[in-house]
Scaffold this active site. Sequence first.
Site, short mmCIF file in Angstrom:
data_model
loop_
_atom_site.label_atom_id
_atom_site.label_comp_id
_atom_site.label_asym_id
_atom_site.label_seq_id
_atom_site.Cartn_x
_atom_site.Cartn_y
_atom_site.Cartn_z
N ASN A 20 -23.25 -10.89 1.11
CA ASN A 20 -21.78 -10.79 1.08
C ASN A 20 -21.23 -10.65 2.50
O ASN A 20 -20.19 -11.24 2.82
CB ASN A 20 -21.34 -9.61 0.21
CG ASN A 20 -21.33 -9.98 -1.27
OD1 ASN A 20 -20.47 -10.75 -1.72
ND2 ASN A 20 -22.30 -9.46 -2.01
N MET A 96 -25.71 0.91 -1.12
CA MET A 96 -26.28 1.53 -2.31
C MET A 96 -26.31 3.06 -2.25
O MET A 96 -27.28 3.69 -2.65
CB MET A 96 -27.70 0.96 -2.55
CG MET A 96 -27.73 -0.54 -2.68
SD MET A 96 -26.62 -1.18 -3.97
CE MET A 96 -27.58 -0.78 -5.42
N ASN A 113 -14.95 -2.17 -2.75
CA ASN A 113 -16.35 -2.37 -3.13
C ASN A 113 -16.45 -3.61 -3.99
O ASN A 113 -15.47 -4.01 -4.63
CB ASN A 113 -16.81 -1.16 -3.95
CG ASN A 113 -18.25 -1.26 -4.43
OD1 ASN A 113 -19.14 -1.61 -3.66
ND2 ASN A 113 -18.48 -0.96 -5.70
N HIS A 115 -18.69 -5.06 -7.21
CA HIS A 115 -19.64 -4.62 -8.23
C HIS A 115 -20.00 -5.81 -9.12
O HIS A 115 -19.11 -6.56 -9.54
CB HIS A 115 -19.03 -3.49 -9.07
CG HIS A 115 -19.97 -2.99 -10.11
ND1 HIS A 115 -21.04 -2.19 -9.80
CD2 HIS A 115 -20.05 -3.22 -11.44
CE1 HIS A 115 -21.73 -1.93 -10.91
NE2 HIS A 115 -21.14 -2.55 -11.92
N GLU A 149 -14.76 8.03 -8.59
CA GLU A 149 -15.60 7.78 -9.77
C GLU A 149 -16.56 6.63 -9.51
O GLU A 149 -16.16 5.66 -8.86
CB GLU A 149 -14.68 7.30 -10.89
CG GLU A 149 -14.67 8.09 -12.14
CD GLU A 149 -13.55 7.52 -13.01
OE1 GLU A 149 -13.84 6.61 -13.79
OE2 GLU A 149 -12.39 7.98 -12.85
#
Length: 218
Positions: A20, A96, A113, A115, A149
């Site tokens: 990425n 990570m 981020n 995911h 979260e």
Amino acid sequence: MTKSRSGFSAAVLISGNGSNLQAFIDAVTARELDIELAVVISNKANAYGLSRANKAGVAAMTVPSIDYQNRADFEVALARAVDSYEPDIIVLAGFMRILTPSFVSRYAGRIINIHPSLLPKYPGLHTHQRVLDAGERWHGCTVHYVSGELDGGPAIIQGRVPVLDHDDEDQLAARVLEVEHRIFPRALALIANGRIRLEDAEVWYDGQKLLEPIQLTS
Ligand code: GRF
């Protein structure tokens, strides 16, 4: 590395391969993404992404999580490294490590981020296998703002891929990763040019509240 005209800068945090990150480097080089890649920081010394950064002439450093007794101490060192580059945004690209609410709130609204799932489905690890086990027909990836979260926080953009009949985990992961490389630079570009912003924990896109994540169409 090509200089940005916008003056918008990013610190990219990685732990491994950095494909990425490579998508950002390529997009900046192609002038499709007008940002400065200020620094790449890895929590693992052997992350291949560090070589990608070096090759592209982007500052690269390691803050080895293994050297710290606890998460808080690691995050103090990480914040110090980040702050020395004064980035506008922190981009988690295959980073990570779970960041504590205290780290996240220090950079409120300035951490994104990627995911590998269509959040809010399948937060956490091993998403591709879990999607196969559940017999889903669709899978994909999501770029989102980071909240305290795990894999939470308001979504910005998603890319969907079909799950094919004979897919195994690796085939599905590769199909998702290709889409990651398209949505992540796009999300960053939208933030850098001010079209996407976070306000009161909600995403605004061109002055309108974003009710559903943007869907990648091409
Ligand atoms: C990607 O699948 C990303 O979604 C996940 O970790 C992987 C990182 O890949 N968080 P890379 O290091 O960018 O190649």
